[in-house]
Design an enzyme around this catalytic site. Structure first.
Site, short mmCIF file in Angstrom:
data_model
loop_
_atom_site.label_atom_id
_atom_site.label_comp_id
_atom_site.label_asym_id
_atom_site.label_seq_id
_atom_site.Cartn_x
_atom_site.Cartn_y
_atom_site.Cartn_z
N HIS A 148 7.35 -26.71 -1.21
CA HIS A 148 6.67 -27.81 -1.91
C HIS A 148 5.55 -27.29 -2.80
O HIS A 148 4.70 -28.05 -3.24
CB HIS A 148 6.15 -28.81 -0.87
CG HIS A 148 7.25 -29.41 -0.06
ND1 HIS A 148 7.80 -30.64 -0.34
CD2 HIS A 148 7.98 -28.90 0.97
CE1 HIS A 148 8.80 -30.88 0.50
NE2 HIS A 148 8.92 -29.83 1.31
N GLU A 183 0.83 -1.21 0.00
CA GLU A 183 0.00 0.00 0.00
C GLU A 183 0.86 1.26 0.00
O GLU A 183 0.43 2.31 -0.47
CB GLU A 183 -0.91 0.01 1.23
CG GLU A 183 -2.38 0.01 0.88
CD GLU A 183 -3.31 0.04 2.09
OE1 GLU A 183 -2.87 0.27 3.22
OE2 GLU A 183 -4.51 -0.15 1.88
N LYS A 199 -14.16 0.28 -4.02
CA LYS A 199 -15.24 0.72 -3.11
C LYS A 199 -16.30 1.47 -3.91
O LYS A 199 -17.49 1.26 -3.72
CB LYS A 199 -14.69 1.66 -2.03
CG LYS A 199 -13.81 1.00 -1.02
CD LYS A 199 -13.46 1.99 0.08
CE LYS A 199 -12.32 1.49 0.92
NZ LYS A 199 -11.75 2.49 1.80
#
Ligand code: PA5
Length: 449
Positions: free
Chosen positions: A310, A289, A424
């Site tokens: 793995h 961010e 948003k």
């Protein structure tokens, strides 16, 4: 003296020392801009001196509340998202037993999280548990208007009130929010909740050492005084100088930027202890961010080894060569467990019988680093002595400062997050939020509705 050992030497198989040293001027400028408050986003640099500025009365009040909650709650629900959630979880998981839910001898309330997703199943399952347990609630939102925690809080508040009645519920709710603004602040005042303030000059992802992180961490039974003391020690050393010899945060910022300038656009934070997985999540948010903007920035990724050797190990060894690794290592583990001898040695492990698992893990650390260096992946290591509150405090401050310096080297504002608004706005338009009428009709056309 800081207990963080940074080793960047292995990156010099890939870039020259001069390329890192050339950045010392940029680092010094960034450091100065932070200290003087003259850089971009300087209104959000309160975290820089927070460890030494902290109000002792707030710490005492948090400890009192943690004791009170511990006396009446088996579970503490922490409601928040992003910077209002990850720091607390990072520290709590780093210090907790790995199976707290199954431990009968647990002393502090179990911390569970809500408001960091919009999953109907998640919250419904949580309510099933809360029907049967005594609990309290901390709702954390600096803005006080974030949708995910607001929805979770609305549901949980109703549940708590129907379980205990309105006035007891109000005694079990703690709100951490802005000192004067936002819907949560208004609600908390009206309902009489105990509130803590997120300082104006500290953004979400830099807020773990404010009540945002400290209240949940204290409730989980950990020593917030030590956490702050560790951060204070880091502040005292790292704010004092930008010299690479004395400031590993400055050197780390320079090294990762030198690698970025050489096409290493993804940094993978590696750990070898599952208890650090949420610390990696916190780090990812802090760096992602802060730096990912204006079409720039190192992409922060995380892996937990040896588990992910793995799975992601294949890509890291042989995939696109745009990555570098920073391994976050811990010298001593808290417990001791030796590999037993077997009479028939059917699994062929007797050659390591009698060794501690940590010794095997350390050989995995070294072996992996060498393999990845051979595969073309620059590596750095950051080592702390042991996972405890003090060293986590040091590490938090180290990563925050390095992130801010690094953001300034990249010439971005490391303290804003304009990009998080895009989803948003679309979500509000799609849900028909009042005030979004124009966007609603536009977005419906876009998706053919
Ligand atoms: O770092 C940030 O600023 C964000 O991740 C916020 O912490 C997150 O969006 C939650 O915001 P708020 O605390 O206002 O609910």
């Amino acid at each position: 003296m800081l207990n963080i050992e940074l080793n960047i030497d292995p990156i010099f198989d890939f870039i020259s020392k001069e390329e890192v040293n050339e950045l010392s001027r940029n680092v010094a400028e960034a450091h100065k801009a932070l200290v003087n408050g003259s850089g971009r986003g300087n209104e959000y640099t309160g975290w820089l001196t927070l460890p030494t500025d902290f109000d002792k009365a707030v710490i005492s009040s948090i400890i009192d509340d943690a004791n009170y909650i511990g006396s009446n709650s088996e579970i503490m629900v922490v409601v928040g998202i992003g910077g209002s959630y990850l720091g607390a979880r990072a520290v709590i998981e780093a210090l907790s037993h790995h199976f707290p839910i199954l431990m009968k001898s647990r002393k502090a309330p179990l911390i569970v999280y809500a408001g960091h997703n919009i999953s109907e199943d998640y919250l419904s399952d949580l309510l099933d548990v809360l029907n049967e347990k005594d609990y309290s609630l901390a709702v954390i939102s600096k803005s006080g208007t974030t949708t995910e925690p607001a929805i979770a809080f609305r549901v949980l508040k109703k549940h708590l009130e129907s379980k205990y009645g309105k006035s007891e519920a109000a005694r079990r709710i703690f709100a951490i929010t802005d000192k004067s603004k936002g819907a949560l602040k208004k609600l908390a005042d009206e309902e009489g909740y105990k509130t803590y303030v997120v300082p104006d000059n500290i953004g979400g992802r830099y807020s773990v050492l404010t009540p945002v992180g400290l209240l949940p961490i204290a409730i989980a039974g950990f020593d917030i005084d030590q956490l702050i003391k560790g951060a204070q020690a880091a502040q005292q050393q790292l704010l004092n100088t930008a010299s690479f010899d004395e400031n590993p945060a400055a050197l780390y910022a320079a090294a990762r930027n030198a690698l970025y300038r050489n096409g290493k656009t993804t940094e993978i934070l590696v750990n070898y202890l599952p208890s650090l997985n949420y610390f990696t999540e916190w780090w990812k948010q802090l760096y992602g961010e802060s730096e990912g903007k204006e079409n720039k920035g190192i992409f922060p990724a995380g892996v937990g080894f040896t588990t992910d050797l793995h799975s992601m190990g294949q890509y890291i060894q042989e995939g696109l060569r745009n990555i570098f690794e920073t391994a976050l290592l811990v010298k001593d583990v808290r417990r001791e467990l030796k590999i037993p001898l077997s009479d028939n040695d059917l699994d062929g492990l007797n050659y390591i019988a009698g060794k501690r698992m940590q010794e095997v893990n350390e050989m995995a650390e070294v072996g992996t680093m060498l393999a990845h260096l051979e595969g073309g992946v620059p590596n750095m290591t950051i080592k702390i002595p042991v996972l405890n509150e003090y060293h986590l405090g040091e590490l938090i401050y180290f990563f925050e400062l390095a992130c801010a310096i690094s953001g300034y080297i990249l010439k971005v504002n490391p303290f804003d997050q304009p990009g998080v608004e895009a989803y948003k706005n679309n979500m509000f338009a799609l849900l028909g939020k009042p005030g979004f009428e124009k966007q609603t009709s536009e977005i419906k056309k876009r998706i053919g509705k």
